[in-house]
Design a protein around this motif. Structure first.
Motif, mmCIF file in Angstrom:
data_model
loop_
_atom_site.group_PDB
_atom_site.id
_atom_site.type_symbol
_atom_site.label_atom_id
_atom_site.label_comp_id
_atom_site.label_asym_id
_atom_site.label_seq_id
_atom_site.Cartn_x
_atom_site.Cartn_y
_atom_site.Cartn_z
ATOM 1 N N SER A 1 -10.359 6.276 1.259
ATOM 2 C CA SER A 1 -9.436 5.455 0.471
ATOM 3 C C SER A 1 -10.153 4.305 -0.199
ATOM 4 O O SER A 1 -9.896 3.984 -1.360
ATOM 5 C CB SER A 1 -8.332 4.887 1.375
ATOM 6 N N ILE B 1 0.854 -1.184 0.000
ATOM 7 C CA ILE B 1 0.000 0.000 0.000
ATOM 8 C C ILE B 1 0.895 1.241 0.000
ATOM 9 O O ILE B 1 1.841 1.327 0.794
ATOM 10 C CB ILE B 1 -0.902 0.034 1.255
ATOM 11 N N VAL B 2 0.643 2.167 -0.904
ATOM 12 C CA VAL B 2 1.354 3.446 -0.886
ATOM 13 C C VAL B 2 0.345 4.565 -0.659
ATOM 14 O O VAL B 2 -0.815 4.442 -1.012
ATOM 15 C CB VAL B 2 2.129 3.707 -2.204
ATOM 16 N N ARG B 3 0.817 5.645 -0.037
ATOM 17 C CA ARG B 3 -0.038 6.794 0.211
ATOM 18 C C ARG B 3 0.290 7.887 -0.775
ATOM 19 O O ARG B 3 1.435 8.075 -1.138
ATOM 20 C CB ARG B 3 0.206 7.352 1.618
ATOM 21 N N THR C 1 -13.991 4.111 4.321
ATOM 22 C CA THR C 1 -13.056 5.237 4.315
ATOM 23 C C THR C 1 -13.042 5.873 2.918
ATOM 24 O O THR C 1 -13.510 5.265 1.955
ATOM 25 C CB THR C 1 -11.614 4.757 4.608
ATOM 26 N N SER D 1 -1.209 12.089 -1.786
ATOM 27 C CA SER D 1 -2.177 13.110 -1.381
ATOM 28 C C SER D 1 -2.827 13.731 -2.608
ATOM 29 O O SER D 1 -2.249 13.757 -3.690
ATOM 30 C CB SER D 1 -1.496 14.179 -0.526
ATOM 31 N N ARG E 1 -10.150 3.801 -4.140
ATOM 32 C CA ARG E 1 -9.635 2.542 -4.714
ATOM 33 C C ARG E 1 -10.636 1.926 -5.684
ATOM 34 O O ARG E 1 -10.287 1.540 -6.796
ATOM 35 C CB ARG E 1 -9.354 1.528 -3.595
#
Ligand code: NI
Length: 140
Positions: A32, A4-6, A30, A8, A36
């Motif tokens: 995210s 998993i990468v974050r 969420t 912004s 996704r």
């Protein structure tokens, strides 16, 4: 699952408010999770345009079973494309109407083709194809 990468994202306040309302209404746990799913759907949609992707899908048909020869024509077409048809589910919806769900697997363009042919038959009241990416060498 891969790592998993974050990252912004910058966006306007009102757009974010609207997005948060959407996440709540659609029951996403969420932001995210929502992002996704949207990215996956968008990328899958694009891959389908090329037509070469292996996909799985369902074709839901509602039809009038009193229509002469309709069932015979539907079955003949499915036999002709037996390599694409995985299985079918049939429900007698009302006195006149049948609901059939056909599970398909193969190249996206082939699936679209058979779906268009079935949907276009006289006596079909409703037809909807839903596809999901189904890579041959999927890793869990
Ligand atoms: Ni029936």
């Amino acid at each position: 699952m891969s790592d998993i990468v974050r990252f912004s994202v910058s966006l306007e306040n009102d757009l974010l408010d609207e997005f948060d309302r959407f996440c709540k209404e659609e029951n996403f746990a969420t932001r995210s999770e929502a992002v996704r799913q949207m990215i996956r759907e968008m990328l899958t949609g694009r891959a389908w345009e090329s037509g070469e992707t292996e996909v799985a899908g369902t074709l839901t048909l509602v039809y009038d079973h009193h229509r002469p020869q309709l069932r015979d024509r539907m079955i003949a077409l499915q036999h002709k494309h037996h390599d694409l048809v995985v299985s079918t589910l049939h429900t007698h919806l009302t006195h006149d109407l049948c609901l059939e769900v056909i599970v398909l697997r193969g190249r996206a363009d082939k699936l679209r083709q058979i779906a268009t042919q079935l949907k276009g038959m006289k006596g079909i009241r409703k037809g909807e194809l839903v596809m999901a990416a189904a890579p041959v060498h999927a890793h869990s």
